[in-house]
Scaffold this active site. Structure first.
Site, PDB file in Angstrom:
ATOM      1  CG  LEU A 137      -1.916  -1.113   1.407  1.00 43.57           C
ATOM      2  CD1 LEU A 137      -2.643  -0.980   2.742  1.00 43.57           C
ATOM      3  CD2 LEU A 137      -2.904  -1.133   0.256  1.00 43.57           C
ATOM      4  CG  ASP A 138       0.394   4.313  -2.926  1.00 42.37           C
ATOM      5  OD1 ASP A 138       1.178   3.478  -3.403  1.00 42.37           O
ATOM      6  OD2 ASP A 138      -0.468   4.907  -3.592  1.00 42.37           O
ATOM      7  CD  GLN A 139       5.606   7.494   3.707  1.00 40.22           C
ATOM      8  OE1 GLN A 139       6.254   7.632   2.665  1.00 40.22           O
ATOM      9  NE2 GLN A 139       5.980   8.070   4.831  1.00 40.22           N
ATOM     10  CB  THR A 141      -2.925   3.879   0.949  1.00 39.28           C
ATOM     11  OG1 THR A 141      -2.833   4.696  -0.214  1.00 39.28           O
ATOM     12  CG2 THR A 141      -4.205   3.063   0.886  1.00 39.28           C
TER      13      THR A 141
END
Length: 296
Positions: A137-139, A141
């Site tokens: 997951l993106d930082q 998110t």
């Protein structure tokens, strides 16, 4: 290191050869099946049998794996005891954790700390488990993140992702009101030539990207959106919604009107069959408090 799995086939199991069970149903690679066969580390009802043997409901299948069977290296993540991970689901092979916003999925540099993988390595201290990254997951998110605990299930989960057996649903709040209450965005995503942090529609080396969305609620200047991914490109949801003209609120890269608040993108639900027993489960990550639009 060794891993032992014993699986009793359901009474409803449709008979097939042991090889078909291992490769087609359980998604083990031909290479792993070869190692199990030549070393007689696959047993049916306590005995080694050829892999063309027909297995059926009620049979007990035992698999014995060794670390030399796998190419997956040991995770390079140092343990970090500063944060205790929130576990949403866990069994002997895998876990789903609730990743907070602002925390990286994994470290990018040797001995870097502060990522979910670092926190999980600390969580596994004094056990035989390790944290293996399956997807990211993106930082910024938050939400449900699937993690393997041993190298046996890493390639199985990777195949589940590539064959779209694993389904992920996200919630996000975007700027403005969408013209359609639901739809599909099917536009390739590539690298942004001017900013290595970003991706862009039809950028460099574009790859197919498909996002399904549905509007759940509308507010004065924003909308709550449910998103289901058919592909999993870097920044896919963020880029696609920005492309529609409705960037995610709080997105530091793709929303020019970014307010100083957490990015309102949350990995809400993940659905997948458990390796080997194939029981389908759904894990839901609680919606963060800063999604205050939900209470209005």
């Amino acid at each position: 290191m060794q891993w032992h799995h014993a699986i009793r086939l359901s009474s409803l199991y449709h008979p097939q050869s042991l090889r078909e069970l291992l490769q087609r149903t359980w998604l083990l690679s031909r290479k792993i099946v070869h190692f199990l066969r030549i070393n007689e580390r696959v047993l049916v009802n306590g005995k080694y049998v050829p892999v063309n043997t027909i297995v059926q409901g009620g049979d007990l299948i035992e698999l014995n794996f060794e670390s030399s069977d796998f190419d997956t290296p040991l995770p390079p993540f140092d343990p970090d005891f500063t944060q205790v991970p929130i576990i949403l689901y866990e069994n002997s092979d895998l876990m789903v954790v609730n990743k907070p916003t602002g925390v990286k999925t994994h470290a990018n540099q040797p001995h870097e700390l502060g990522s979910m993988m670092n926190f999980l390595q600390a969580y596994f201290k004094d056990t035989e488990n390790e944290a293996y990254n399956v997807h990211r997951l993106d930082q910024f998110t938050s939400g449900a993140l699937l993690v393997a605990k041993n190298p046996v299930v890493v390639p199985i989960l990777n195949r589940q992702i590539s064959t779209k057996v694993i389904n992920r649903t996200y919630l996000c709040v975007v700027s403005g009101h969408l013209e359609q209450s639901k739809g599909t965005i099917n536009v390739p995503i590539g690298f942004d030539p001017d900013d290595k942090r970003k991706r862009q529609i039809n950028g460099l080396n574009p790859l197919s990207a498909i996002t399904h969305y549905q509007v759940l609620a509308q507010y004065e200047n924003s909308s709550l959106i449910q998103v289901d991914l058919e592909t999993g490109r870097t920044h896919q949801i963020r880029v696609h919604l920005s492309y529609l003209g409705h960037p995610i609120i709080g997105d530091p890269l793709y929303n020019l009107d970014n307010t100083q608040q957490p990015m309102l993108l949350h990995s809400w639900k993940i659905r997948f069959p458990l390796p080997f027993n194939l029981e389908k489960i759904e894990v839901t990550a609680p919606i963060p408090d800063y999604f205050n639009f939900l209470t209005k």
